[in-house]
Design a protein around this motif. Structure first.
Motif, PDB file in Angstrom:
ATOM      1  N   MET A   1       0.849  -1.191   0.000  1.00  0.00           N
ATOM      2  CA  MET A   1       0.000   0.000   0.000  1.00  0.00           C
ATOM      3  C   MET A   1       0.885   1.242   0.000  1.00  0.00           C
ATOM      4  O   MET A   1       1.815   1.358   0.788  1.00  0.00           O
ATOM      5  N   ASP A   2       0.612   2.161  -0.896  1.00  0.00           N
ATOM      6  CA  ASP A   2       1.356   3.417  -0.978  1.00  0.00           C
ATOM      7  C   ASP A   2       0.455   4.574  -0.560  1.00  0.00           C
ATOM      8  O   ASP A   2      -0.605   4.797  -1.158  1.00  0.00           O
ATOM      9  N   TYR A   3       0.899   5.302   0.458  1.00  0.00           N
ATOM     10  CA  TYR A   3       0.163   6.444   0.963  1.00  0.00           C
ATOM     11  C   TYR A   3       0.910   7.718   0.587  1.00  0.00           C
ATOM     12  O   TYR A   3       2.131   7.804   0.766  1.00  0.00           O
ATOM     13  N   VAL A   4       0.172   8.714   0.102  1.00  0.00           N
ATOM     14  CA  VAL A   4       0.766  10.018  -0.188  1.00  0.00           C
ATOM     15  C   VAL A   4       0.004  11.069   0.600  1.00  0.00           C
ATOM     16  O   VAL A   4      -1.235  11.076   0.630  1.00  0.00           O
ATOM     17  N   ILE A   5       0.754  11.955   1.239  1.00  0.00           N
ATOM     18  CA  ILE A   5       0.182  13.037   2.025  1.00  0.00           C
ATOM     19  C   ILE A   5       0.710  14.356   1.468  1.00  0.00           C
ATOM     20  O   ILE A   5       1.927  14.554   1.376  1.00  0.00           O
ATOM     21  N   ILE A   6      -0.203  15.235   1.062  1.00  0.00           N
ATOM     22  CA  ILE A   6       0.201  16.569   0.593  1.00  0.00           C
ATOM     23  C   ILE A   6       0.007  17.534   1.750  1.00  0.00           C
ATOM     24  O   ILE A   6      -1.105  17.796   2.186  1.00  0.00           O
ATOM     25  N   GLY A   7       1.126  18.053   2.248  1.00  0.00           N
ATOM     26  CA  GLY A   7       1.106  18.894   3.435  1.00  0.00           C
ATOM     27  C   GLY A   7       2.007  18.290   4.492  1.00  0.00           C
ATOM     28  O   GLY A   7       2.258  17.084   4.501  1.00  0.00           O
ATOM     29  N   ASN A   8       2.473  19.139   5.423  1.00  0.00           N
ATOM     30  CA  ASN A   8       3.458  18.651   6.388  1.00  0.00           C
ATOM     31  C   ASN A   8       3.269  19.292   7.754  1.00  0.00           C
ATOM     32  O   ASN A   8       4.222  19.493   8.492  1.00  0.00           O
ATOM     33  N   SER A   9       2.015  19.609   8.093  1.00  0.00           N
ATOM     34  CA  SER A   9       1.748  20.220   9.381  1.00  0.00           C
ATOM     35  C   SER A   9       1.080  19.210  10.308  1.00  0.00           C
ATOM     36  O   SER A   9       1.294  18.009  10.185  1.00  0.00           O
ATOM     37  N   ALA A  10       0.257  19.688  11.238  1.00  0.00           N
ATOM     38  CA  ALA A  10      -0.303  18.818  12.275  1.00  0.00           C
ATOM     39  C   ALA A  10      -1.145  17.681  11.708  1.00  0.00           C
ATOM     40  O   ALA A  10      -1.086  16.545  12.195  1.00  0.00           O
ATOM     41  N   ALA A  11      -1.955  17.962  10.680  1.00  0.00           N
ATOM     42  CA  ALA A  11      -2.786  16.912  10.093  1.00  0.00           C
ATOM     43  C   ALA A  11      -1.937  15.809   9.478  1.00  0.00           C
ATOM     44  O   ALA A  11      -2.265  14.622   9.570  1.00  0.00           O
ATOM     45  N   ALA A  12      -0.833  16.198   8.863  1.00  0.00           N
ATOM     46  CA  ALA A  12       0.068  15.208   8.267  1.00  0.00           C
ATOM     47  C   ALA A  12       0.710  14.346   9.339  1.00  0.00           C
ATOM     48  O   ALA A  12       0.813  13.117   9.193  1.00  0.00           O
ATOM     49  N   VAL A  13       1.140  14.964  10.432  1.00  0.00           N
ATOM     50  CA  VAL A  13       1.724  14.204  11.539  1.00  0.00           C
ATOM     51  C   VAL A  13       0.706  13.213  12.091  1.00  0.00           C
ATOM     52  O   VAL A  13       1.010  12.043  12.330  1.00  0.00           O
ATOM     53  N   GLY A  14      -0.527  13.689  12.291  1.00  0.00           N
ATOM     54  CA  GLY A  14      -1.580  12.800  12.777  1.00  0.00           C
ATOM     55  C   GLY A  14      -1.813  11.638  11.834  1.00  0.00           C
ATOM     56  O   GLY A  14      -1.995  10.496  12.262  1.00  0.00           O
ATOM     57  N   ALA A  15      -1.801  11.920  10.536  1.00  0.00           N
ATOM     58  CA  ALA A  15      -2.032  10.871   9.543  1.00  0.00           C
ATOM     59  C   ALA A  15      -0.910   9.838   9.549  1.00  0.00           C
ATOM     60  O   ALA A  15      -1.159   8.626   9.489  1.00  0.00           O
ATOM     61  N   ILE A  16       0.331  10.299   9.606  1.00  0.00           N
ATOM     62  CA  ILE A  16       1.478   9.373   9.645  1.00  0.00           C
ATOM     63  C   ILE A  16       1.358   8.455  10.855  1.00  0.00           C
ATOM     64  O   ILE A  16       1.501   7.223  10.751  1.00  0.00           O
ATOM     65  N   GLU A  17       1.086   9.041  12.008  1.00  0.00           N
ATOM     66  CA  GLU A  17       0.990   8.227  13.225  1.00  0.00           C
ATOM     67  C   GLU A  17      -0.241   7.338  13.197  1.00  0.00           C
ATOM     68  O   GLU A  17      -0.209   6.200  13.695  1.00  0.00           O
TER      69      GLU A  17
END
Length: 421
Positions: A1-17
């Motif tokens: 599974m490949d996940y891509v996140i556009i953005g690098n703020s709090a929402a991105a951190v939450g998504a990674i975790e």
């Protein structure tokens, strides 16, 4: 599974975790037009004022990407999303393919229609690079600034610039400062406090023209008054950054999502300031531009992207901020305009002290706490849990109000985190 996140703020951190709580193996790619490790944007004014160093802006440890096996494509702007081909195109011509995509592009500054806006010396106050440019200008000798907007961003900019001994004038269209989070009485108290720190205000006014040849030398206001200035800082708010979604993704003010933070396109999610989340006070989806909400939305999206069924339980508009030694907390509905609301107020202007609680059907739906903020956590919990406050209503405004005032059933419910009734 490949996940891509556009953005690098709090929402991105939450998504990674959130993803890594479910899937330890899938590839995660984060794309951001900023070159920095994920950082806390509310702290950029403190960096400008010299209260924190750059390392303290970082939102997670320096090895965060490595520990979570994230490919961080920083300093590269995503310029197009191919929803059919499931790939994100970057400005350097490279692409990032995805199985699941999170759009966490945040907000973009509102640009006023002002003559002379192209001049040198006009700044925003949204990103780290913005305050770096302002700091460079101050270090080069700039000593006067006009700030458009007396909201949270504008006032934190004003406070930071005063710390650098810059003469500051704030221009605001409303008749009070912080109009989105304070009522008129509380706004007047905070204004008086900030005026005591040397910040000047021009209310019910706006900038109509920027003076100067190539560089800013001043502004003209709506009332035709002129103010000399070396810099102009624009802080009239942000709007969800939806430029990448074209006409493919449904949006109102922000991107429309369901309780899983998924958009109308399967496998495409949105979180943070670009999206609309469920507001527990209003009972509908609204843009909730707050870091804690952004993180929780991102985490919810991440877990769902990785296959775990999770719902965003909802948030509320809440702001915790301080100026000097004047702290304040506000939440929910703070300026009700119909008879269905009941308002409780304690006001002591000489102490810059103000407490306001807004009730609807004997349930708290909002509050303003200025200088006396000790009971904020309890009040927020009562809002979230929609507790009927009738049994202890007469104690709500007491300085020593606390859990001891709750009926036993409510006390058990609150202290157990809602695990028991």
């Amino acid at each position: 599974m490949d996940y891509v996140i556009i953005g690098n703020s709090a929402a991105a951190v939450g998504a990674i975790e959130g993803i890594r709580k479910v899937d330890r193996k899938g590839g995660i790619t984060v794309i951001s037009d900023e070159p920095y490790h994920t950082y806390s944007r509310p702290l950029i004014s403190y960096w400008l004022a010299g209260k924190v160093v750059e390392d303290k802006l970082i939102y997670r440890d320096k090895d965060f990407y490595k520990v979570n096996k994230v490919t961080a494509m920083l300093g590269l702007r995503a310029c197009k999303i191919d929803f059919d081909g499931k790939k994100v195109e970057l400005e350097d011509g490279t692409t990032a393919a995805y199985d699941k995509l999170l759009i966490a592009t945040g907000g973009t500054p509102v640009i006023p229609q002002v003559e002379g806006f192209e001049k040198e010396g006009v700044y925003f106050f949204t990103k780290f690079d913005d305050v770096k440019k302002i700091k460079k200008a101050v270090d080069s000798g700039k000593k006067t600034a006009v700030i458009i907007g007396a909201g949270l961003i504008g006032l934190k900019a004003a406070e930071a610039l005063r710390k650098l001994d810059v003469k500051v004038t704030v221009v605001e269209l409303s008749n009070r400062i912080l109009p989105a989070i304070l009522d008129e009485e509380a706004g007047q108290m905070v204004q008086a406090y900030l005026e005591g720190k040397g910040i000047n205000f021009k209310l019910t006014n706006s900038v109509t023209k920027i003076l100067g040849d190539k560089e800013v030398s001043g502004v003209v206001l709506k009332n035709e008054a002129e103010i000399s200035s070396d810099m102009l800082v624009v802080a009239i708010g942000v709007t969800p950054n939806t430029e990448l979604i074209a006409d493919k993704v449904k949006f109102n003010r922000g991107i429309v999502v369901n309780e899983k933070m998924e958009t109308n396109i399967s496998g495409v999610y949105a979180a943070g300031d670009v999206s609309e989340g469920f507001d527990i006070v209003y009972g509908s989806n609204r843009v909730l531009p707050l870091l804690p909400n952004a993180y929780l939305q991102g985490e919810t999206a991440g877990r769902n992207m990785a296959g775990a069924e999770t719902e965003f339980s909802g948030g509320l508009a809440m702001n915790a901020i301080g100026f000097g030694d004047l702290p304040m907390l506000t939440a929910g509905i703070i300026n009700p305009d119909t008879a269905e609301f009941e308002i409780l107020v304690d006001s002591y202007p000489e102490k810059y002290s103000y407490r306001k609680i807004i009730l609807r059907n004997n349930r708290i739906v909002g509050y303003i706490l200025l200088n006396e903020i000790e009971r904020a956590g309890i009040l927020t919990g009562l809002i979230r849990d929609k507790i009927d406050i009738t049994p202890f209503k007469e104690r709500l405004m007491s300085s020593d109000f606390g859990y001891v005032d709750f009926p036993e059933s409510v006390r058990k419910f609150r202290l157990s985190g809602g695990a028991v009734q």
